[in-house]
Design an enzyme around this catalytic site. Structure first.
Site, PDB file in Angstrom:
ATOM      1  CB  THR A 261      -0.933  -0.001   1.226  1.00  0.00           C
ATOM      2  OG1 THR A 261      -1.829  -1.114   1.133  1.00  0.00           O
ATOM      3  CG2 THR A 261      -1.749   1.281   1.314  1.00  0.00           C
TER       4      THR A 261
ATOM      5  CE1 TYR B 258      -4.108  -0.197  -1.045  1.00  0.00           C
ATOM      6  CE2 TYR B 258      -5.980   0.724   0.152  1.00  0.00           C
ATOM      7  CZ  TYR B 258      -4.838  -0.059   0.127  1.00  0.00           C
ATOM      8  OH  TYR B 258      -4.441  -0.732   1.249  1.00  0.00           O
TER       9      TYR B 258
ATOM     10  CB  THR C 238      -0.195  -3.580   6.358  1.00  0.00           C
ATOM     11  OG1 THR C 238      -1.418  -3.566   5.605  1.00  0.00           O
ATOM     12  CG2 THR C 238       0.425  -2.192   6.360  1.00  0.00           C
ATOM     13  CG  ASP C 239      -2.948  -7.662   3.520  1.00  0.00           C
ATOM     14  OD1 ASP C 239      -3.367  -6.832   4.348  1.00  0.00           O
ATOM     15  OD2 ASP C 239      -3.530  -7.903   2.443  1.00  0.00           O
TER      16      ASP C 239
ATOM     17  CE  LYS D  12      -3.795  -4.862   8.144  1.00  0.00           C
ATOM     18  NZ  LYS D  12      -3.714  -4.873   6.661  1.00  0.00           N
TER      19      LYS D  12
ATOM     20  CD  GLU E 242      -7.072 -27.431  27.079  1.00  0.00           C
ATOM     21  OE1 GLU E 242      -7.942 -28.231  26.699  1.00  0.00           O
ATOM     22  OE2 GLU E 242      -7.036 -26.971  28.235  1.00  0.00           O
TER      23      GLU E 242
END
Length: 360
Positions: free
Chosen positions: A43, A57, A123-124, A196, A317
């Site tokens: 981006t 975008y 950023t992903d 994120k 667990e």
């Protein structure tokens, strides 16, 4: 004019010359750090149709030179130069790009004329790239991964200021030895801890339980803690001769789940599986037959948690000792995958890999 007067004048001239030299030295500006900016797309290099376009975008449009020229203030804080490593939206990040990037970072950081590196990134998957580099970079010099949540064409675009401050951070002596860092929204994070957390806001990057390393106040980076887990020069991972990484897949657990996804990734050639379990990394009983079948083919299983925060306790667990599982500590599934890939370049022994998860 007698000899004594000449001597006094000579001493006075010498004093004035020395004073002038000291003044000139005091006025000489401090030498700027040499920072290399490596661009991968994202981006921060994107473009929107209008000034209000903050979603929908096009990412990865502007080349690295355009990013640098768009922030003329960079010249005041560092001697910068750029290289284009890739030009992709970060959801398209691959192991091959990671290896190319890491090798170039390591190569550059051996040079005396490189004081730090800034990596522009979407950023992903930014947190994944930062953690990968945190494990394989072999230098104490600062490496900063930076991105933006808004394209440069948007009102209140965050990329220019993020890049400016990331460059300051990469040239800061206080940042030396802190591992690979992430800098967005005036907040400095460890590449290991950050994630994120929000789809579309500029304050998306956080380390919810552990917190940031520090913040920017004006143009100064201020640190409040240092990362304690081993990183960069203290790790055992060497990607110098690697051309690929072992395949590791993430399998997500949910209500009414079966073992079909475990079977599928095993058939596809996975050498490791990160099980993103419920709660404290729980595994459904219907998944065990598929897991045991995978293990018979040499697949290493790491228990992580889809929760996103908290420590997956060993033998909590699941009976990790009985089933030769690896407890994923507090790494989220996507970061557990990265550590498992690198671990598998060294060993396939679950006990040895468990030690790595406690250390890194």
């Amino acid at each position: 004019m007698n000899r004594k007067t000449y001597l006094l004048l000579a001493i006075l001239c010498l004093f004035m010359f020395s004073l002038q030299a000291v003044c000139f030295a005091a006025e000489e500006p401090a030498q700027l750090p040499n920072i290399k900016i490596l661009a991968t797309g994202g981006t921060i290099a994107g473009s929107g149709a209008t000034s209000t376009t903050t979603v929908g975008y096009t990412a990865a449009v502007a080349p690295v030179d355009a990013l640098i020229n768009n922030v003329p203030e960079l010249k005041k804080v560092a001697n910068v130069s750029g290289e284009q490593i890739s030009q992709i939206a970060s959801e398209n990040m691959t192991n091959e790009v990671w290896l190319k990037l890491a090798k170039r970072v390591n190569q550059l950081l051996t040079q005396d004329d490189v004081d730090g590196i800034v990596i522009t990134h979407g950023t992903d998957t930014l947190e994944e790239t930062a953690y990968f580099l945190n494990l394989v970079v072999k230098s104490d010099k600062p490496v900063v991964v930076v991105g933006s949540m808004r394209p440069p064409t948007a009102m209140s675009a965050d990329g220019m200021l993020n890049l400016y401050r990331a460059t300051i951070l990469a040239g800061s002596k206080d940042a030396v030895g802190k591992g690979v860092m992430v800098m967005l929204n005036d907040t400095i994070h460890s590449g290991r801890d950050v994630t994120k957390t929000i789809t579309d806001r500029v304050d998306t990057f956080r380390a919810p339980e552990i917190g940031p390393l520090g913040f920017f106040t004006g143009d100064k980076a201020v640190f409040y803690r240092a990362p304690l887990r081993k990183h960069t020069t203290a790790t055992e991972f060497d990607i110098t001769k690697l051309s690929d990484l072992p395949r590791v897949d993430i399998v997500y657990h949910y209500a009414n789940n079966t073992g079909v996804m475990i079977e599928a990734v095993t058939k596809a050639g996975a050498k490791g599986i990160v099980h993103a379990g419920t709660g404290n990394g729980s595994i459904g009983k219907v998944e065990y037959p598929a897991i045991e079948a995978a293990q018979k083919q040499g697949v290493v299983i790491v228990r992580s948690a889809r929760v996103g925060n908290g420590i997956v306790a060993r033998n909590g667990e699941a009976d990790d000792d009985k089933y030769n599982f690896v407890a994923g500590d507090n790494l989220n599934p996507q970061k557990a995958r990265i550590l498992l890939m690198l671990a598998l370049t060294k060993t396939s022994n679950p006990q040895d890999i468990q030690r790595m998860f406690w250390e890194y």
